[in-house]
Design a protein around this motif. Structure first.
Motif, PDB file in Angstrom:
ATOM      1  N   VAL A  45       0.724  -1.086   0.033  1.00 19.72           N
ATOM      2  CA  VAL A  45      -0.006  -0.071   0.110  1.00 19.72           C
ATOM      3  C   VAL A  45       0.984   1.259  -0.015  1.00 19.72           C
ATOM      4  CG1 VAL A  45      -0.134  -0.066   2.581  1.00 19.72           C
ATOM      5  CG2 VAL A  45      -2.055   0.942   1.043  1.00 19.72           C
ATOM      6  N   CYS A  68      -5.793  -5.521  -5.441  1.00 23.68           N
ATOM      7  CA  CYS A  68      -4.485  -4.663  -5.924  1.00 23.68           C
ATOM      8  C   CYS A  68      -3.637  -4.120  -4.951  1.00 23.68           C
ATOM      9  CB  CYS A  68      -4.944  -3.774  -7.024  1.00 23.68           C
ATOM     10  SG  CYS A  68      -5.641  -4.436  -8.463  1.00 23.68           S
ATOM     11  N   ALA A  69      -3.911  -4.528  -3.578  1.00 26.29           N
ATOM     12  CA  ALA A  69      -3.056  -4.015  -2.463  1.00 26.29           C
ATOM     13  C   ALA A  69      -3.015  -4.750  -1.342  1.00 26.29           C
ATOM     14  CB  ALA A  69      -3.706  -2.491  -2.246  1.00 26.29           C
ATOM     15  N   ASN A  81      -2.949   0.079 -11.057  1.00 24.27           N
ATOM     16  CA  ASN A  81      -2.473   0.979 -10.123  1.00 24.27           C
ATOM     17  C   ASN A  81      -3.363   1.850  -9.679  1.00 24.27           C
ATOM     18  OD1 ASN A  81       0.302   0.075 -10.567  1.00 24.27           O
ATOM     19  ND2 ASN A  81       0.592   1.179 -12.532  1.00 24.27           N
ATOM     20  N   HIS A 140      -5.340   0.260  -6.752  1.00 26.33           N
ATOM     21  CA  HIS A 140      -4.321   0.350  -5.632  1.00 26.33           C
ATOM     22  C   HIS A 140      -4.258   1.692  -5.047  1.00 26.33           C
ATOM     23  CE1 HIS A 140      -0.056   1.558  -4.249  1.00 26.33           C
ATOM     24  NE2 HIS A 140      -0.221   0.445  -3.489  1.00 26.33           N
ATOM     25  N   ARG A 158      -5.363   2.552  -1.031  1.00 28.02           N
ATOM     26  CA  ARG A 158      -4.150   3.436  -0.197  1.00 28.02           C
ATOM     27  C   ARG A 158      -5.025   4.712   0.341  1.00 28.02           C
ATOM     28  NH1 ARG A 158      -1.737   7.978  -1.336  1.00 28.02           N
ATOM     29  NH2 ARG A 158      -2.164   8.119  -3.750  1.00 28.02           N
TER      30      ARG A 158
END
Length: 390
Positions: A81, A139-140, A209, A212, A216
């Protein structure tokens, strides 16, 4: 957009949203069914009477994990992350991740030399993985929590703690009481032509991305990494619900575009990470009389000029087809799929044929071959430029 009748009959009744890995995937696939004729024919050839939005297809990749455990890592990519973006060496797991598998299966699906069984499996994996890559916690990861699976939280006032991944897979969708089909139609109807064009750009790595970044800034934001399970309040859930809706919309749009490219034999332009996404903005002029020119340009964005001969919606309302004649009397067609069609109707007073008939225009769009006839797919208003009105 038209939904399959069998699916309409099944989904008109309220059902429990099991997970992004279940009914959420059906929603992505329902939105994705903005398909070209070539894609529809190709899917029918591989799936028969089944549709990509049927549960047995949309969730197939989850169901086969029990018998094919090696496919498990294909559903996600663990990007730390606190990292800026995906790094193949750090996060790739020898290409066993959702980014590389979307690329791999898109190429198999586009490969006419692959067996029917290989292409059928590729299609089922692809429709599922494009959904997975839009779930931010696929994705994280934070402190090796396996995409939130290791972090317990309380969802609103529920008395039992659940893991954060379950919240984003299931709880937020469960909070919506709308039946699946109605939910998917509502999301699809609010996608503007401009959004559809913008979201269709990029690669699988770009999409990961993007997810992600959502993980985050939003998913992990306000949720401490350690300590007792915190409570997710209404403000968190409301913001999360809006993001889930948009991620489902993006996943549907991108899956539809990717399938159209695969069945046009151009999957590499949709997923290849070595190519910039701006490639699609460099159209080439094509000679409709030259078979070699047509073949070389198939699946690419092209420019063609001609005079509008006719324009009408199909009898099913699934596509608007505009017929053109070029300077050498060669005939070609531009096709417009919902939801872009109504925008053209509105711009031209509800009668495109009357407004544009006899006008000289320049068309920019993806070249496809449908039943031996060249067609250019139009996704936005500025792809049709009137050069000399009648």
């Amino acid at each position: 957009m038209k939904f399959p009748l069998a699916l309409v009959l099944i989904l008109l009744f309220p059902v429990t949203l099991l997970a992004w890995g279940g009914d959420g995937h059906q929603i992505v696939c329902l939105i994705a069914e903005r398909l070209s004729p070539a894609a529809k024919d190709g899917i029918r050839e591989l799936l028969g009477r089944e549709h990509i939005s049927d549960a047995v297809v949309a969730s197939w990749a989850d169901n086969v994990r029990r018998d094919r455990p090696a496919t498990g890592p294909w559903h996600y990519v663990d990007i730390p992350v606190d990292a800026a973006a995906f790094d193949e060496q750090r996060d790739g797991k020898d290409h066993n991740n959702v980014i590389d598998k979307i690329n791999d299966f898109a190429r198999v699906l586009a490969d006419r030399n692959a067996s029917k069984a290989e292409r059928r499996d590729a299609l089922k994996f692809l429709v599922h993985f494009v959904g997975d890559i839009h779930q931010p916690l696929h994705c994280a990861e934070r402190d090796h929590d396996k995409g939130g699976n290791g972090r317990l939280v309380f969802f609103l006032d529920q008395p039992r703690a659940v893991n954060l991944h379950f919240v984003w897979d299931t709880s937020i969708l469960l909070h919506r009481t709308t039946p699946i089909l109605q939910y998917a139609m509502a999301l699809n109807d609010r996608i503007s032509p401009e959004q559809a064009v913008r979201w269709a750009r990029g690669t699988a790595q770009d999409w990961a991305n993007e997810s992600h970044d959502v993980a985050r800034t939003v998913v992990y934001g306000g949720v401490p990494a350690h300590g007792p399970p915190p409570k997710l309040d209404q403000a968190y859930v409301d913001r999360a619900a809006d993001i889930v809706d948009e991620q489902l919309e993006k996943g549907g749009v991108r899956l539809g575009v990717l399938l159209n490219r695969c069945f046009a034999g151009a999957a590499s332009t949709a997923v290849a990470q070595s190519r910039p996404s701006e490639l699609a903005s460099r159209p080439v002029t094509v000679d409709l009389k030259d078979p070699a020119s047509l073949k070389a340009a198939m699946g690419s964005e092209v420019i063609v000029s001609g005079t509008v001969a006719s324009a009408q919606w199909s009898r099913t309302g699934s596509v608007m087809r505009i017929e053109f004649v070029d300077a050498d009397k060669s005939r070609f067609y531009a096709v417009i799929f919902p939801p872009q069609g109504p925008a053209f109707d509105q711009k031209y007073g509800g009668d495109v044929a009357k407004a544009l008939g006899g006008s000289e225009v320049r068309i920019t769009g993806e070249l496809q071959l449908y039943r031996g006839r060249p067609e250019i797919v139009i996704n936005r208003l500025d792809q049709l430029e009137v050069m000399n009105e009648k």
